[in-house]
Design a protein around this motif. Sequence first.
Motif, PDB file in Angstrom:
ATOM      1  N   ALA A 136      65.221  21.912  60.469  1.00  0.00           N
ATOM      2  CA  ALA A 136      65.216  21.322  61.871  1.00  0.00           C
ATOM      3  C   ALA A 136      64.689  20.031  61.863  1.00  0.00           C
ATOM      4  N   PHE A 137      64.539  19.167  63.187  1.00  0.00           N
ATOM      5  CA  PHE A 137      64.269  18.153  63.711  1.00  0.00           C
ATOM      6  C   PHE A 137      64.950  17.305  63.162  1.00  0.00           C
ATOM      7  N   THR A 138      66.200  17.013  62.982  1.00  0.00           N
ATOM      8  CA  THR A 138      67.069  16.280  62.844  1.00  0.00           C
ATOM      9  C   THR A 138      68.541  17.059  63.134  1.00  0.00           C
ATOM     10  N   GLY A 139      69.749  16.018  63.297  1.00  0.00           N
ATOM     11  CA  GLY A 139      71.173  16.034  63.470  1.00  0.00           C
ATOM     12  C   GLY A 139      71.620  16.476  62.623  1.00  0.00           C
ATOM     13  N   TYR A 140      71.369  16.267  61.102  1.00  0.00           N
ATOM     14  CA  TYR A 140      71.829  16.268  60.106  1.00  0.00           C
ATOM     15  C   TYR A 140      71.893  17.041  58.391  1.00  0.00           C
ATOM     16  N   ASP A 141      72.695  17.875  57.839  1.00  0.00           N
ATOM     17  CA  ASP A 141      72.403  18.169  56.932  1.00  0.00           C
ATOM     18  C   ASP A 141      71.973  17.311  55.926  1.00  0.00           C
ATOM     19  N   CYS A 142      70.867  18.593  55.217  1.00  0.00           N
ATOM     20  CA  CYS A 142      69.694  18.247  54.214  1.00  0.00           C
ATOM     21  C   CYS A 142      69.320  17.197  54.544  1.00  0.00           C
ATOM     22  N   LYS A 143      68.392  17.121  55.864  1.00  0.00           N
ATOM     23  CA  LYS A 143      67.591  15.537  56.357  1.00  0.00           C
ATOM     24  C   LYS A 143      66.230  16.676  57.225  1.00  0.00           C
ATOM     25  N   GLY A 144      65.799  16.456  57.847  1.00  0.00           N
ATOM     26  CA  GLY A 144      64.835  16.856  58.526  1.00  0.00           C
ATOM     27  C   GLY A 144      64.002  18.449  58.037  1.00  0.00           C
ATOM     28  N   ASN A 145      63.569  19.380  58.380  1.00  0.00           N
ATOM     29  CA  ASN A 145      62.698  19.872  57.425  1.00  0.00           C
ATOM     30  C   ASN A 145      63.719  21.505  57.695  1.00  0.00           C
ATOM     31  N   SER A 146      63.151  22.088  56.175  1.00  0.00           N
ATOM     32  CA  SER A 146      64.327  23.248  56.103  1.00  0.00           C
ATOM     33  C   SER A 146      63.363  24.730  56.770  1.00  0.00           C
ATOM     34  N   ALA A 147      64.196  25.635  57.504  1.00  0.00           N
ATOM     35  CA  ALA A 147      63.570  26.500  58.073  1.00  0.00           C
ATOM     36  C   ALA A 147      64.211  27.646  56.849  1.00  0.00           C
ATOM     37  N   ALA A 148      63.970  28.945  56.699  1.00  0.00           N
ATOM     38  CA  ALA A 148      64.548  30.560  56.513  1.00  0.00           C
ATOM     39  C   ALA A 148      64.352  31.085  57.863  1.00  0.00           C
ATOM     40  N   VAL A 149      65.078  31.391  58.748  1.00  0.00           N
ATOM     41  CA  VAL A 149      65.053  32.763  60.054  1.00  0.00           C
ATOM     42  C   VAL A 149      65.980  33.880  59.112  1.00  0.00           C
ATOM     43  N   ILE A 150      64.911  34.624  59.668  1.00  0.00           N
ATOM     44  CA  ILE A 150      65.362  36.320  59.659  1.00  0.00           C
ATOM     45  C   ILE A 150      65.084  37.127  60.441  1.00  0.00           C
ATOM     46  N   GLU A 151      65.735  37.430  61.355  1.00  0.00           N
ATOM     47  CA  GLU A 151      65.538  38.267  62.299  1.00  0.00           C
ATOM     48  C   GLU A 151      65.355  39.662  62.103  1.00  0.00           C
ATOM     49  N   VAL A 152      64.046  40.551  61.622  1.00  0.00           N
ATOM     50  CA  VAL A 152      64.306  41.893  61.345  1.00  0.00           C
ATOM     51  C   VAL A 152      63.893  43.057  62.658  1.00  0.00           C
ATOM     52  N   LYS A 153      64.595  44.278  62.572  1.00  0.00           N
ATOM     53  CA  LYS A 153      64.792  45.664  63.383  1.00  0.00           C
ATOM     54  C   LYS A 153      63.368  45.656  63.423  1.00  0.00           C
ATOM     55  N   LEU A 154      61.998  46.531  62.377  1.00  0.00           N
ATOM     56  CA  LEU A 154      61.433  46.814  62.430  1.00  0.00           C
ATOM     57  C   LEU A 154      60.748  45.989  61.991  1.00  0.00           C
ATOM     58  N   PRO A 155      58.751  46.207  62.071  1.00  0.00           N
ATOM     59  CA  PRO A 155      58.461  45.427  61.384  1.00  0.00           C
ATOM     60  C   PRO A 155      58.168  45.522  59.667  1.00  0.00           C
ATOM     61  N   LEU A 156      58.170  44.733  59.074  1.00  0.00           N
ATOM     62  CA  LEU A 156      58.103  44.580  57.550  1.00  0.00           C
ATOM     63  C   LEU A 156      56.614  43.958  56.665  1.00  0.00           C
ATOM     64  N   ALA A 157      56.097  44.761  55.921  1.00  0.00           N
ATOM     65  CA  ALA A 157      54.913  44.892  55.682  1.00  0.00           C
ATOM     66  C   ALA A 157      55.354  43.595  55.437  1.00  0.00           C
ATOM     67  N   GLU A 158      53.347  43.030  55.132  1.00  0.00           N
ATOM     68  CA  GLU A 158      53.261  41.570  54.766  1.00  0.00           C
ATOM     69  C   GLU A 158      54.000  40.975  53.085  1.00  0.00           C
ATOM     70  N   GLN A 159      53.270  41.677  52.615  1.00  0.00           N
ATOM     71  CA  GLN A 159      53.516  41.336  51.118  1.00  0.00           C
ATOM     72  C   GLN A 159      55.452  41.512  50.829  1.00  0.00           C
ATOM     73  N   LEU A 160      56.260  42.275  51.596  1.00  0.00           N
ATOM     74  CA  LEU A 160      57.478  41.956  51.502  1.00  0.00           C
ATOM     75  C   LEU A 160      57.614  40.652  52.079  1.00  0.00           C
ATOM     76  N   MET A 161      57.565  40.503  53.008  1.00  0.00           N
ATOM     77  CA  MET A 161      57.004  39.260  53.909  1.00  0.00           C
ATOM     78  C   MET A 161      57.025  37.985  52.847  1.00  0.00           C
ATOM     79  N   GLN A 162      55.896  38.058  52.514  1.00  0.00           N
ATOM     80  CA  GLN A 162      55.644  37.041  51.070  1.00  0.00           C
ATOM     81  C   GLN A 162      57.009  36.498  50.022  1.00  0.00           C
ATOM     82  N   GLU A 163      57.195  37.803  49.090  1.00  0.00           N
ATOM     83  CA  GLU A 163      58.195  37.898  48.410  1.00  0.00           C
ATOM     84  C   GLU A 163      58.994  37.112  48.635  1.00  0.00           C
TER      85      GLU A 163
END
Length: 262
Positions: A10-37
């Motif tokens: 994010a905040f870049t137009g180039y690979d391996c620049k800016g800040n990396s984020a992981a995005v996970i779309e879920v269908k049902l809420p997950l437990a907080e502990q699981l999301m943290q893991e």
Amino acid sequence: MELLVRFIDAFTGYDCKGNSAAVIEVKLPLAEQLMQEIATKNNVSETAFILRTKNKYEIRWFSPLTEIDFCGHATLASAHYLFEEDIKLKKVVFTAKAVGDMTVEKHADGTILMNFPNQEPELVVTPPGPLLKGLSIEPAEVYCNAQAYFAIYNSEHDVQTLEYMTSELIKLAPRDVVVTALSQKYDFVSRYFWPANGGDEDPVTGSIHTGLAPFWARRLNKNALIAYQASERGGVLHCSVNHDKVHISGRAVSALCNSVTI
């Protein structure tokens, strides 16, 4: 159950620049502990979990250490993912407990515009000792909002070269630390340290610009600003201030897709 994990810069137009984020779309809420893991395993600045509810998406952000109240770059990454999934989609609304509803729009040039609350900092008359001990160069002024202490410098060189002591800055928890100054190439530059909440230095921090942009807008008497976060990876943010809102836009690049089994 298998979850798809999209890694996006994010905040870049180039690979391996800016800040990396992981995005996970879920269908049902997950437990907080699981999301943290899962976030700890991903080991990027933030992992965003998004859940569609009627006409908006609930979003939660987790660093490798803890849940975060507000994260700009992972919001940008989440919007980028949704816009790629549905090329006809032009606007999406995220909602989070700490900041409420956030509207994100896709522009024709590929940039993504986010609307966030204005979190302008206030002057700190007596800066805390760990802040002054934790930065190798003494700031000219110190401000503060709910997220962080703002160390203001008179020189861009100071911001780029100063060193920080994690053992002192972590004592400021739950607040983090941003250092900032005017810039010759951009309107202002910054660096962001968050040992209490995620790591030592964050590559690009969208959320802190909801405080930086109104601060520098007032100093410079202008509402549209270009910012650069001077980390090793670096990132450019286009900001505008409109009363109680701060608009932040940038680009994002999809890096890879992985899966996790829960």
